[in-house]
Structure formats: structure tokens, C-alpha cells
Design an enzyme around this catalytic site. Structure first.
Site, short mmCIF file in Angstrom:
data_model
loop_
_atom_site.label_atom_id
_atom_site.label_comp_id
_atom_site.label_asym_id
_atom_site.label_seq_id
_atom_site.Cartn_x
_atom_site.Cartn_y
_atom_site.Cartn_z
N HIS A 131 75.15 21.56 9.35
CA HIS A 131 73.94 20.80 9.04
C HIS A 131 73.47 21.18 7.65
CE1 HIS A 131 69.97 19.29 8.94
NE2 HIS A 131 69.37 20.44 9.23
N CYS A 139 67.83 18.05 14.19
CA CYS A 139 68.98 18.16 13.28
C CYS A 139 70.29 18.41 14.03
CB CYS A 139 68.74 19.26 12.27
SG CYS A 139 67.15 19.14 11.45
N ASN A 150 67.97 17.14 2.98
CA ASN A 150 68.14 17.46 4.40
C ASN A 150 67.77 16.21 5.20
OD1 ASN A 150 67.61 18.21 7.08
ND2 ASN A 150 66.99 20.28 6.53
O1 UT7 Z 1 66.65 21.06 9.10
C1 UT7 Z 1 65.94 21.75 10.05
C2 UT7 Z 1 66.05 23.19 9.84
N1 UT7 Z 1 65.34 23.56 8.66
C3 UT7 Z 1 65.77 24.53 7.88
O2 UT7 Z 1 66.80 25.08 8.16
C4 UT7 Z 1 64.91 24.98 6.73
C5 UT7 Z 1 64.89 26.48 6.66
N2 UT7 Z 1 64.01 27.03 5.65
C6 UT7 Z 1 64.22 26.87 4.33
O3 UT7 Z 1 65.14 26.21 3.92
C7 UT7 Z 1 63.31 27.62 3.38
O4 UT7 Z 1 62.42 28.43 4.11
C8 UT7 Z 1 62.51 26.70 2.42
C9 UT7 Z 1 63.45 26.09 1.41
C10 UT7 Z 1 61.79 25.61 3.20
C11 UT7 Z 1 61.50 27.53 1.63
O5 UT7 Z 1 62.16 28.55 0.91
P1 UT7 Z 1 61.72 30.06 1.06
O6 UT7 Z 1 62.61 30.83 0.17
O7 UT7 Z 1 61.69 30.44 2.50
O8 UT7 Z 1 60.27 30.03 0.46
P2 UT7 Z 1 58.96 30.78 1.01
O9 UT7 Z 1 58.25 29.88 1.94
O10 UT7 Z 1 59.31 32.15 1.46
O11 UT7 Z 1 58.11 30.93 -0.30
C12 UT7 Z 1 58.54 31.80 -1.40
C13 UT7 Z 1 57.60 31.62 -2.56
C14 UT7 Z 1 56.11 31.77 -2.19
O12 UT7 Z 1 55.46 32.33 -3.30
P3 UT7 Z 1 55.09 33.91 -3.34
O13 UT7 Z 1 54.23 34.15 -2.14
O14 UT7 Z 1 56.42 34.62 -3.26
O15 UT7 Z 1 54.40 34.07 -4.66
C15 UT7 Z 1 55.63 30.36 -2.02
O16 UT7 Z 1 54.26 30.20 -2.29
O17 UT7 Z 1 57.72 30.30 -3.10
C16 UT7 Z 1 56.45 29.62 -3.05
N3 UT7 Z 1 56.71 28.23 -2.68
C17 UT7 Z 1 56.98 27.29 -3.58
N4 UT7 Z 1 57.06 27.31 -4.92
C18 UT7 Z 1 57.38 26.16 -5.53
C19 UT7 Z 1 56.77 27.70 -1.44
N5 UT7 Z 1 57.07 26.39 -1.51
C20 UT7 Z 1 57.20 26.11 -2.82
C21 UT7 Z 1 57.54 24.94 -3.53
N6 UT7 Z 1 57.61 25.01 -4.88
N7 UT7 Z 1 57.78 23.79 -2.91
#
Ligand code: UT7
Length: 334
Positions: A259, A123, A290
Site C-alpha cells: 500500500h 486501504c 496515497n
Molecule cells: O493510508 C492509511 C495509512 N496511513 C499511513 O500509513 C500514514 C502514516 N503516517 C504518516 O505517513 C506520517 O505520520 C505523516 C506523513 C502523516 C506525518 O509525518 P510525521 O513524520 O509522522 O510527522 P509528525 O506528525 O511527527 O510531525 C513532525 C513535525 C512536527 O513539528 P515539530 O513538533 O517536530 O516541530 C509537526 O508540527 O512536522 C510538523 N508537521 C508539518 N510540517 C509541515 C506536521 N505536518 C506538517 C506539514 N507540513 N504538513
């Protein structure tokens, strides 16, 4: 006696002459992908800011996407293709190990006098390319450089992976960089932290897949929270260092174009930088997703096209991603 070598002589400075963008035709709203990953439109909007994204057609290649964007940038620059000395392509989704996408793109653009190379900086690929183009023009190894960021991430994402399938998308953006009297590209602040290489990587190598097979073809996998924490903690500091290196105050910015990783990362960076409210911020992710290396030039083109940012204005750019790598610089917008 050692022979005297004549050194190369470059231009005093370089700047971005023009930008062009290509967004694939197919619009994919959250509703179309949520069932497969047991998610919801609401969750995706809230956690990433994405409302919809663009997906390339099955027969549309990385090279096709890039040529479409670069042809527009070339047209807008007024520079003839045969004047281009280098075509540099930031991408991690060209499906051939060799030859490069850049060589094919240069050929399709009619850049018959250009050297060509792909850059693997995820990225940050576009911002890396911009820094190199600046130095090439000042160093005299090229007079005009086409820098492209292009990805067809849908080929490398597992549509069943909850952590990546809703976030990554397809697109291309390109700039023509050329000589100028005044500095139009500030000092780059960049780096890499390979100790975090597992934060964004492939599920396995192509060789492992060939030898051992596996349930699925290698696709991207991301430790979302790890990347998120790194981006919020470290990238605002890198962005501030780029401002300081260019001796530009955030108050003097006409645009902040980070980005497009996640809207919440952008919001956190804006807060950490204490960006004045009058500085427009790129939020292209809402409708583009993204697009990795393509996201900064796509967002730049969008801000200029909509009038959100002024032509000739001052913008802070930062790209960051798999590696982990990053690059930030202050530029004069085309
Ligand atoms: O471009 C290259 C660089 N990349 C980035 O900068 C990406 C950086 N990371 C992110 O943008 C975020 O980490 C994501 C958008 C990918 C994910 O968001 P998050 O707030 O970090 O979610 P998480 O993985 O901490 O998950 C939170 C909750 C979990 O549930 P519990 O354990 O709190 O009950 C997950 O199981 O959300 C759940 N979850 C989802 N729910 C619905 C994880 N993925 C999903 C989903 N839909 N797709």
C-alpha cells in the site's frame, strides 16, 4: 429426514487475469497545497515521498473513477461483461450510505449477471477483495470476479488539515480474477485491530453533524505517528507471514507492491523484510499520493506498464489502514 443439499463446485485455483487503472487528469504538485497548511514542498517530499498527486474533477464520482479502471481491466482480460459473477468494490469514499457503488458500477460495466458489493476495509480494501475473490472462485460462487479499489478522498479530507491534506488523493484500480489450474493467489494473511479505531477515523459521524452541526463537515483525521509505528512494526511481519504461507522466498519475488501509504513506511518494510536489492519495489506514491484502496492496483498497473515488473511474475502485496485492518498475499501478476 434432512434434505440433501447439493454443494457448490469451484475451480481448482484462481489468478489475476488483467489489471486496469484510472488516474484523474488533474495533477496537483505540492506547491499548490503548501500555503494552506503552512508546509513546504521539501517537507512533504522528505516526510512522505510525495511529489504530486491526482485530484478528480468536482463532477467525477467514485463510480466514474471505478468504471474507467474496470472497463480497461475487462477489455484486457478478454472476458465479456456478462460473464462476470461478482463486482466487489473496496472503497470508503462513496458518498451514499446505500445503494452500493458496486451495484451501479456493475450496471455501467454491463455486468448484468453479477452480484455486487462494497467492502469497507479502507486501504486494505483491494487486498481483502482479492482474497475473497480467490475463495469465491475456488468455492464455486463466481467464475469471474472484478475487484476494484477506488477512492475520491478529496471529498473527505479537510484541505486545512496538516496531517492528511497533502497525503490523500484520488484514483481507481481494478483487476479481473478468474479460474486457473495453478494457484495464482497465495493464502491471505489478514486481520483487524479495532482497539486502534481512533488512529484513522472521521472527525464526527454524519448523524452527529446532522444533529449538532459543527465547524466543518465530517472529514478524515489520522494519528499519523501511531499509524506509522504500527505499519512499520507490524506490517513487515504480516508481509513475511504471507511469503511463508505461500512458500515463496523474498529472493524469488519479481515485485513488492505495498500500500502506498508513505515512502518512508515502504523503505522501512523493505529493510525489515531484508528484501534483496534485485526485487523492484512499487513507489507510485511519488506521483499518485496515497489513494487508499486504489493504491495497490494502481501501483501494480504502473509497474507492469513501465516494465518495472514482468507480466506473469511473482509479487507480494500488502494493504493496511483504518480499522486498523490489513491483508497480504503473494500473487502471480497478470
Ligand atoms: O493510508 C492509511 C495509512 N496511513 C499511513 O500509513 C500514514 C502514516 N503516517 C504518516 O505517513 C506520517 O505520520 C505523516 C506523513 C502523516 C506525518 O509525518 P510525521 O513524520 O509522522 O510527522 P509528525 O506528525 O511527527 O510531525 C513532525 C513535525 C512536527 O513539528 P515539530 O513538533 O517536530 O516541530 C509537526 O508540527 O512536522 C510538523 N508537521 C508539518 N510540517 C509541515 C506536521 N505536518 C506538517 C506539514 N507540513 N504538513
Amino acid at each position: 429426514m434432512t434434505a440433501a443439499i447439493k454443494g457448490s463446485v469451484g475451480a481448482p485455483n484462481a489468478r489475476i487475469l488483467s489489471v486496469g487503472a484510472y488516474r484523474p487528469e488533474r495533477v496537483v504538485p505540492n506547491a499548490e497545497i503548501v500555503d494552506r497548511i503552512n508546509s513546504s514542498d521539501e517537507w512533504i517530499r522528505e516526510r512522505s515521498g510525495i511529489i504530486e498527486r491526482r485530484w478528480a474533477a468536482a463532477d467525477e464520482t467514485v463510480v466514474d473513477l471505478a468504471v474507467n479502471a474496470a472497463a480497461i481491466a475487462l477489455e484486457r482480460s478478454g472476458i465479456a461483461p456478462d460473464q462476470i459473477g461478482m463486482v466487489m468494490v473496496g472503497t470508503v469514499t462513496h458518498p451514499y450510505q446505500t445503494p452500493s457503488a458496486a451495484a451501479e458500477i456493475a450496471d455501467r460495466l454491463g455486468a448484468v449477471n453479477a452480484a455486487a458489493v462494497d467492502l469497507s476495509a479502507a486501504c486494505a480494501g483491494f487486498c481483502y477483495g482479492l482474497a475473497l475473490a480467490n475463495d469465491m472462485i475456488k468455492g464455486g460462487s463466481a467464475r469471474y470476479v472484478v475487484v476494484i479499489g477506488v477512492e475520491k478522498l478529496t471529498d473527505w479530507v479537510n484541505p486545512d488539515d496538516r496531517g492528511t491534506s497533502f497525503i490523500f488523493a484520488d484514483g481507481a484500480g481494478a483487476v479481473v480474477v478468474g479460474p486457473s489450474e495453478e494457484p495464482g493467489i497465495g493464502p491471505v494473511v489478514w486481520g483487524a485491530d479495532g482497539s486502534q479505531k481512533n488512529a484513522i477515523t472521521m472527525t464526527q459521524s454524519l448523524i452527529d453533524y446532522r444533529d449538532n452541526g459543527g465547524p466543518i463537515f465530517p472529514t478524515l483525521e489520522m494519528q499519523g505517528q501511531q499509524v506509522f509505528r504500527w505499519a512499520v512494526g507490524e506490517m513487515s511481519k504480516a508481509a513475511q507471514r504471507a511469503l511463508d504461507a505461500a512458500d515463496v522466498s523474498s529472493d524469488d519475488l519479481d515485485a513488492f507492491i505495498p500500500h502506498q501509504a508513505n515512502m518512508r513506511i515502504t523503505d522501512a518494510m523493505v529493510r525489515a523484510l531484508k528484501l534483496p536489492a534485485h526485487v523492484p519495489v512499487a513507489r507510485d506514491i511519488a506521483y499518485t499520493g496515497n489513494t487508499s484502496a486504489a493504491s495497490v492496483p494502481l501501483a501494480m498497473d504502473h509497474m507492469l506498464e513501465t516494465g518495472e515488473a514482468p507480466h506473469g511474475g511473482t509479487a507480494l502485496l500488502i494493504g493496511f489502514g483504518a480499522g486498523l485492518v490489513y491483508a497480504a498475499q503473494v500473487v502471480t501478476l497478470p
